[in-house]
Design a protein around this motif. Structure first.
Motif, PDB file in Angstrom:
ATOM      1  N   VAL A   1     -35.719 -27.231  -3.315  1.00 43.83           N
ATOM      2  CA  VAL A   1     -36.080 -28.095  -4.098  1.00 43.83           C
ATOM      3  C   VAL A   1     -34.857 -28.543  -4.614  1.00 43.83           C
ATOM      4  O   VAL A   1     -34.334 -28.029  -5.534  1.00 43.83           O
ATOM      5  N   THR A   2     -34.653 -30.215  -4.588  1.00 46.51           N
ATOM      6  CA  THR A   2     -33.738 -30.731  -5.251  1.00 46.51           C
ATOM      7  C   THR A   2     -33.987 -31.809  -6.213  1.00 46.51           C
ATOM      8  O   THR A   2     -34.895 -32.555  -6.068  1.00 46.51           O
ATOM      9  N   GLN A   3     -33.623 -31.659  -7.431  1.00 44.17           N
ATOM     10  CA  GLN A   3     -33.999 -32.565  -8.462  1.00 44.17           C
ATOM     11  C   GLN A   3     -32.686 -33.081  -8.802  1.00 44.17           C
ATOM     12  O   GLN A   3     -32.135 -32.465  -9.785  1.00 44.17           O
ATOM     13  N   ALA A   4     -32.188 -34.212  -8.220  1.00 42.11           N
ATOM     14  CA  ALA A   4     -31.071 -34.794  -8.545  1.00 42.11           C
ATOM     15  C   ALA A   4     -30.764 -35.119 -10.052  1.00 42.11           C
ATOM     16  O   ALA A   4     -29.610 -35.408 -10.639  1.00 42.11           O
ATOM     17  N   GLN A   5     -31.700 -35.817 -10.605  1.00 42.76           N
ATOM     18  CA  GLN A   5     -31.506 -36.230 -12.100  1.00 42.76           C
ATOM     19  C   GLN A   5     -31.484 -35.028 -13.058  1.00 42.76           C
ATOM     20  O   GLN A   5     -32.620 -34.272 -13.213  1.00 42.76           O
ATOM     21  N   THR A   6     -30.426 -34.876 -13.753  1.00 43.38           N
ATOM     22  CA  THR A   6     -30.535 -33.852 -14.609  1.00 43.38           C
ATOM     23  C   THR A   6     -31.125 -34.006 -15.969  1.00 43.38           C
ATOM     24  O   THR A   6     -31.822 -33.189 -16.489  1.00 43.38           O
ATOM     25  N   GLU A   7     -30.702 -35.252 -16.243  1.00 45.40           N
ATOM     26  CA  GLU A   7     -31.096 -35.622 -17.724  1.00 45.40           C
ATOM     27  C   GLU A   7     -31.533 -37.466 -17.641  1.00 45.40           C
ATOM     28  O   GLU A   7     -31.068 -37.957 -16.826  1.00 45.40           O
ATOM     29  N   ILE A   8     -32.779 -37.494 -18.094  1.00 48.99           N
ATOM     30  CA  ILE A   8     -32.972 -38.871 -18.090  1.00 48.99           C
ATOM     31  C   ILE A   8     -33.526 -39.198 -19.679  1.00 48.99           C
ATOM     32  O   ILE A   8     -34.299 -38.429 -20.336  1.00 48.99           O
ATOM     33  N   SER A   9     -33.177 -40.352 -20.112  1.00 52.17           N
ATOM     34  CA  SER A   9     -33.476 -40.713 -21.591  1.00 52.17           C
ATOM     35  C   SER A   9     -33.972 -42.259 -21.260  1.00 52.17           C
ATOM     36  O   SER A   9     -33.113 -43.172 -20.932  1.00 52.17           O
ATOM     37  N   VAL A  10     -35.047 -42.613 -22.034  1.00 52.80           N
ATOM     38  CA  VAL A  10     -35.587 -43.786 -22.060  1.00 52.80           C
ATOM     39  C   VAL A  10     -36.262 -44.124 -23.412  1.00 52.80           C
ATOM     40  O   VAL A  10     -36.547 -42.888 -24.256  1.00 52.80           O
ATOM     41  N   VAL A  11     -36.544 -45.261 -23.549  1.00 57.74           N
ATOM     42  CA  VAL A  11     -37.414 -45.639 -24.918  1.00 57.74           C
ATOM     43  C   VAL A  11     -38.678 -45.598 -24.705  1.00 57.74           C
ATOM     44  O   VAL A  11     -39.231 -46.070 -23.723  1.00 57.74           O
ATOM     45  N   GLU A  12     -39.387 -45.299 -25.634  1.00 58.75           N
ATOM     46  CA  GLU A  12     -41.044 -45.214 -25.704  1.00 58.75           C
ATOM     47  C   GLU A  12     -41.368 -46.369 -25.055  1.00 58.75           C
ATOM     48  O   GLU A  12     -41.300 -47.539 -25.203  1.00 58.75           O
ATOM     49  N   LYS A  13     -42.554 -45.982 -24.376  1.00 59.95           N
ATOM     50  CA  LYS A  13     -43.307 -47.068 -23.528  1.00 59.95           C
ATOM     51  C   LYS A  13     -42.744 -47.670 -22.314  1.00 59.95           C
ATOM     52  O   LYS A  13     -43.462 -48.330 -21.707  1.00 59.95           O
TER      53      LYS A  13
ATOM     54  N   ILE B   1     -40.769 -21.930  -5.007  1.00 63.75           N
ATOM     55  CA  ILE B   1     -39.123 -22.060  -5.289  1.00 63.75           C
ATOM     56  C   ILE B   1     -39.179 -23.467  -6.165  1.00 63.75           C
ATOM     57  O   ILE B   1     -39.985 -24.415  -5.774  1.00 63.75           O
ATOM     58  N   PHE B   2     -38.432 -23.200  -7.336  1.00 65.55           N
ATOM     59  CA  PHE B   2     -38.348 -24.197  -8.224  1.00 65.55           C
ATOM     60  C   PHE B   2     -37.017 -24.975  -8.243  1.00 65.55           C
ATOM     61  O   PHE B   2     -36.004 -24.480  -7.538  1.00 65.55           O
ATOM     62  N   GLY B   3     -37.018 -26.291  -8.255  1.00 62.49           N
ATOM     63  CA  GLY B   3     -35.968 -27.173  -8.687  1.00 62.49           C
ATOM     64  C   GLY B   3     -35.266 -26.791  -9.783  1.00 62.49           C
ATOM     65  O   GLY B   3     -35.722 -25.924 -10.941  1.00 62.49           O
ATOM     66  N   SER B   4     -34.195 -27.358 -10.053  1.00 64.15           N
ATOM     67  CA  SER B   4     -33.305 -27.101 -11.216  1.00 64.15           C
ATOM     68  C   SER B   4     -33.979 -27.847 -12.471  1.00 64.15           C
ATOM     69  O   SER B   4     -33.435 -27.500 -13.544  1.00 64.15           O
ATOM     70  N   GLY B   5     -34.775 -28.791 -12.336  1.00 65.32           N
ATOM     71  CA  GLY B   5     -35.495 -29.113 -13.524  1.00 65.32           C
ATOM     72  C   GLY B   5     -34.724 -30.613 -13.975  1.00 65.32           C
ATOM     73  O   GLY B   5     -33.509 -30.896 -13.683  1.00 65.32           O
ATOM     74  N   THR B   6     -35.433 -31.518 -14.571  1.00 67.56           N
ATOM     75  CA  THR B   6     -35.084 -32.822 -15.200  1.00 67.56           C
ATOM     76  C   THR B   6     -35.307 -32.887 -16.469  1.00 67.56           C
ATOM     77  O   THR B   6     -36.613 -32.647 -16.897  1.00 67.56           O
ATOM     78  N   ARG B   7     -34.310 -33.044 -17.335  1.00 65.93           N
ATOM     79  CA  ARG B   7     -34.637 -32.922 -18.895  1.00 65.93           C
ATOM     80  C   ARG B   7     -34.909 -34.559 -19.323  1.00 65.93           C
ATOM     81  O   ARG B   7     -34.170 -35.373 -19.136  1.00 65.93           O
TER      82      ARG B   7
END
Lengths: 114, 114
Positions: B4-16, B103-109
Protein backbone atom coordinates in the motif's frame (compact mmCIF):
# COMPACT_ATOMS: atom_id res chain seq x y z
CA UNK A 1 -17.15 0.45 27.17
CA UNK A 2 -16.88 -2.79 25.23
CA UNK A 3 -13.89 -1.76 23.13
CA UNK A 4 -10.47 -3.37 22.96
CA UNK A 5 -8.56 -2.71 26.17
CA UNK A 6 -4.81 -2.44 26.44
CA UNK A 7 -2.70 -1.91 29.50
CA UNK A 8 -0.58 -0.29 30.48
CA UNK A 9 -1.02 2.69 28.19
CA UNK A 10 2.54 3.79 28.82
CA UNK A 11 5.43 1.60 29.90
CA UNK A 12 9.00 2.60 30.63
CA UNK A 13 11.72 0.00 30.86
CA UNK A 14 15.47 0.08 31.10
CA UNK A 15 17.59 -1.88 28.67
CA UNK A 16 17.68 -5.55 29.59
CA UNK A 17 14.37 -5.59 31.45
CA UNK A 18 11.24 -7.42 30.40
CA UNK A 19 8.10 -5.76 29.06
CA UNK A 20 4.65 -7.32 29.30
CA UNK A 21 1.82 -5.79 27.30
CA UNK A 22 -1.76 -6.89 27.85
CA UNK A 23 -4.73 -6.88 25.52
CA UNK A 24 -8.34 -7.72 26.29
CA UNK A 25 -10.37 -8.12 23.09
CA UNK A 26 -13.84 -6.79 22.53
CA UNK A 27 -16.59 -8.85 24.07
CA UNK A 28 -17.39 -11.79 21.84
CA UNK A 29 -14.13 -11.55 19.91
CA UNK A 30 -11.81 -14.54 19.96
CA UNK A 31 -9.17 -13.37 17.47
CA UNK A 32 -6.35 -11.09 18.53
CA UNK A 33 -3.67 -9.38 16.46
CA UNK A 34 -0.61 -7.42 17.54
CA UNK A 35 0.95 -4.64 15.49
CA UNK A 36 3.94 -2.41 16.13
CA UNK A 37 4.27 1.22 15.11
CA UNK A 38 7.76 2.63 15.17
CA UNK A 39 8.05 6.43 15.46
CA UNK A 40 6.81 8.22 12.33
CA UNK A 41 5.99 4.94 10.60
CA UNK A 42 2.93 2.91 9.75
CA UNK A 43 1.81 -0.16 11.61
CA UNK A 44 3.48 -3.49 10.99
CA UNK A 45 1.82 -6.82 11.69
CA UNK A 46 3.48 -8.98 14.31
CA UNK A 47 1.28 -11.92 15.28
CA UNK A 48 -2.24 -13.32 15.06
CA UNK A 49 -3.66 -15.51 17.80
CA UNK A 50 -6.83 -17.32 18.66
CA UNK A 51 -7.51 -18.75 22.08
CA UNK A 52 -4.54 -20.97 23.00
CA UNK A 53 -3.21 -20.96 19.43
CA UNK A 54 -0.75 -18.89 17.43
CA UNK A 55 -2.12 -18.72 13.90
CA UNK A 56 0.41 -16.47 12.16
CA UNK A 57 3.61 -15.17 13.68
CA UNK A 58 5.32 -14.18 10.46
CA UNK A 59 5.90 -10.62 11.69
CA UNK A 60 7.42 -11.47 15.02
CA UNK A 61 11.13 -10.90 15.55
CA UNK A 62 12.89 -14.23 15.89
CA UNK A 63 14.30 -13.54 19.34
CA UNK A 64 13.10 -11.97 22.57
CA UNK A 65 9.46 -11.59 21.48
CA UNK A 66 6.64 -13.96 22.34
CA UNK A 67 2.86 -13.81 22.49
CA UNK A 68 0.10 -15.85 24.02
CA UNK A 69 -3.66 -15.80 24.27
CA UNK A 70 -4.69 -18.19 27.03
CA UNK A 71 -8.07 -19.77 27.45
CA UNK A 72 -8.79 -17.36 30.27
CA UNK A 73 -7.50 -13.83 30.54
CA UNK A 74 -5.96 -11.31 28.20
CA UNK A 75 -3.49 -11.79 25.40
CA UNK A 76 0.08 -11.01 26.43
CA UNK A 77 2.90 -9.70 24.26
CA UNK A 78 6.18 -10.28 26.04
CA UNK A 79 9.48 -8.68 25.16
CA UNK A 80 12.52 -9.99 26.97
CA UNK A 81 15.76 -8.05 27.45
CA UNK A 82 14.41 -4.92 25.82
CA UNK A 83 16.66 -2.69 23.72
CA UNK A 84 16.20 0.93 22.67
CA UNK A 85 15.00 -0.18 19.24
CA UNK A 86 11.97 -1.78 20.88
CA UNK A 87 10.64 1.68 21.76
CA UNK A 88 7.38 1.93 19.83
CA UNK A 89 3.62 1.90 20.12
CA UNK A 90 2.18 -1.58 20.27
CA UNK A 91 -1.38 -1.97 19.14
CA UNK A 92 -3.71 -4.86 19.71
CA UNK A 93 -6.73 -5.50 17.52
CA UNK A 94 -9.53 -8.01 17.77
CA UNK A 95 -12.13 -9.46 15.47
CA UNK A 96 -15.01 -11.83 15.90
CA UNK A 97 -14.36 -14.35 13.16
CA UNK A 98 -10.88 -13.61 11.91
CA UNK A 99 -9.73 -13.52 8.28
CA UNK A 100 -11.94 -10.97 6.54
CA UNK A 101 -13.70 -9.55 9.53
CA UNK A 102 -12.95 -5.96 10.50
CA UNK A 103 -10.25 -5.59 13.10
CA UNK A 104 -10.93 -3.05 15.85
CA UNK A 105 -7.94 -1.56 17.54
CA UNK A 106 -7.16 -0.78 21.13
CA UNK A 107 -5.59 2.52 22.25
CA UNK A 108 -2.08 1.10 22.15
CA UNK A 109 0.76 0.76 24.65
CA UNK A 110 3.63 3.21 24.29
CA UNK A 111 6.84 1.47 25.27
CA UNK A 112 9.88 3.58 26.01
CA UNK A 113 13.21 1.88 26.61
CA UNK A 114 15.77 4.00 28.43
CA UNK B 1 3.37 -9.38 -2.72
CA UNK B 2 0.97 -6.89 -1.27
CA UNK B 3 1.77 -3.24 -0.86
CA UNK B 4 0.00 0.00 0.00
CA UNK B 5 1.46 3.32 -1.06
CA UNK B 6 0.43 6.68 0.34
CA UNK B 7 2.62 9.07 -1.59
CA UNK B 8 1.50 12.16 0.31
CA UNK B 9 3.50 12.28 3.51
CA UNK B 10 1.97 15.50 4.80
CA UNK B 11 -0.87 17.74 3.68
CA UNK B 12 -1.82 21.10 5.16
CA UNK B 13 -4.97 22.97 4.19
CA UNK B 14 -7.05 25.77 5.58
CA UNK B 15 -10.28 24.91 7.31
CA UNK B 16 -13.30 24.42 5.03
CA UNK B 17 -11.18 23.39 2.07
CA UNK B 18 -11.74 19.99 0.47
CA UNK B 19 -8.84 17.58 0.63
CA UNK B 20 -8.15 14.22 -1.02
CA UNK B 21 -5.82 11.61 0.41
CA UNK B 22 -4.40 9.23 -2.17
CA UNK B 23 -3.94 5.50 -1.76
CA UNK B 24 -2.55 3.07 -4.33
CA UNK B 25 -2.35 -0.63 -3.63
CA UNK B 26 -0.76 -3.71 -5.14
CA UNK B 27 -2.05 -7.23 -4.84
CA UNK B 28 -2.32 -10.33 -7.01
CA UNK B 29 -5.43 -11.50 -5.21
CA UNK B 30 -8.80 -11.17 -6.88
CA UNK B 31 -10.54 -10.94 -3.53
CA UNK B 32 -9.24 -8.46 -1.02
CA UNK B 33 -10.36 -5.78 1.40
CA UNK B 34 -9.35 -2.15 1.67
CA UNK B 35 -9.55 0.01 4.77
CA UNK B 36 -9.02 3.52 6.00
CA UNK B 37 -8.09 4.23 9.60
CA UNK B 38 -7.64 7.57 11.35
CA UNK B 39 -5.03 8.18 14.04
CA UNK B 40 -5.70 11.48 15.86
CA UNK B 41 -3.01 13.16 18.00
CA UNK B 42 -4.19 11.15 21.00
CA UNK B 43 -2.78 8.08 19.27
CA UNK B 44 -5.63 5.60 19.02
CA UNK B 45 -6.67 4.04 15.72
CA UNK B 46 -10.18 4.74 14.54
CA UNK B 47 -11.78 2.53 11.90
CA UNK B 48 -13.37 4.55 9.09
CA UNK B 49 -14.32 2.20 6.29
CA UNK B 50 -13.90 -1.28 4.83
CA UNK B 51 -14.47 -2.03 1.15
CA UNK B 52 -14.24 -5.41 -0.56
CA UNK B 53 -12.78 -5.83 -4.01
CA UNK B 54 -16.10 -6.70 -5.63
CA UNK B 55 -17.80 -3.52 -4.55
CA UNK B 56 -16.62 -0.55 -6.57
CA UNK B 57 -19.41 1.74 -5.56
CA UNK B 58 -18.24 4.98 -4.09
CA UNK B 59 -19.23 5.60 -0.51
CA UNK B 60 -20.25 8.79 1.22
CA UNK B 61 -20.56 9.27 4.95
CA UNK B 62 -21.25 12.84 5.95
CA UNK B 63 -18.23 14.92 4.93
CA UNK B 64 -16.22 11.80 4.08
CA UNK B 65 -16.25 10.04 0.73
CA UNK B 66 -14.23 7.24 -0.78
CA UNK B 67 -13.46 6.55 -4.43
CA UNK B 68 -12.47 2.97 -5.22
CA UNK B 69 -11.15 2.31 -8.74
CA UNK B 70 -9.85 -1.16 -9.49
CA UNK B 71 -8.61 -0.06 -12.92
CA UNK B 72 -6.02 2.19 -11.28
CA UNK B 73 -5.70 0.19 -8.01
CA UNK B 74 -6.64 3.24 -6.04
CA UNK B 75 -8.81 3.87 -3.01
CA UNK B 76 -8.81 7.61 -2.40
CA UNK B 77 -10.38 9.41 0.52
CA UNK B 78 -11.89 12.88 0.32
CA UNK B 79 -12.86 15.14 3.19
CA UNK B 80 -15.25 17.89 2.20
CA UNK B 81 -15.32 21.19 4.10
CA UNK B 82 -12.46 20.13 6.34
CA UNK B 83 -12.45 20.97 10.03
CA UNK B 84 -9.66 21.33 12.56
CA UNK B 85 -10.83 18.10 14.23
CA UNK B 86 -9.96 16.24 11.04
CA UNK B 87 -6.28 16.81 11.78
CA UNK B 88 -4.75 13.36 12.13
CA UNK B 89 -2.66 10.74 10.42
CA UNK B 90 -4.71 8.68 8.01
CA UNK B 91 -3.75 5.15 7.07
CA UNK B 92 -4.90 3.20 4.06
CA UNK B 93 -4.66 -0.58 4.47
CA UNK B 94 -5.16 -3.85 2.62
CA UNK B 95 -5.85 -7.44 3.60
CA UNK B 96 -6.29 -10.62 1.64
CA UNK B 97 -9.49 -12.53 2.00
CA UNK B 98 -7.74 -15.63 3.25
CA UNK B 99 -5.05 -14.07 5.42
CA UNK B 100 -5.06 -12.33 8.69
CA UNK B 101 -2.62 -9.53 8.63
CA UNK B 102 -3.43 -6.00 7.57
CA UNK B 103 -0.85 -4.31 5.37
CA UNK B 104 -0.75 -0.62 6.21
CA UNK B 105 0.49 2.28 4.14
CA UNK B 106 2.94 4.68 5.71
CA UNK B 107 0.21 7.20 6.44
CA UNK B 108 -0.60 10.78 5.46
CA UNK B 109 -0.39 13.45 8.13
CA UNK B 110 -3.24 15.90 7.58
CA UNK B 111 -3.16 19.30 9.25
CA UNK B 112 -6.17 21.58 9.08
CA UNK B 113 -5.34 25.21 9.87
CA UNK B 114 -8.03 27.47 11.33
Amino acid sequence: NAGVMQNPRHLVRRRGQEARLRCSPMKGHSHVYWYRQLPEEGLKFMVYLQKENIIDESGMPKERFSAEFPKEGPSILRIQQVVRGDSAAYFCASSSTGSTDTQYFGPGTRLTVL
Amino acid sequence: AQKVTQAQTEISVVEKEDVTLDCVYETRDTTYYLFWYKQPPSGELVFLIRRNSFDEQNEISGRYSWNFQKSTSSFNFTITASQVVDSAVYFCALTRSSASKIIFGSGTRLSIRP
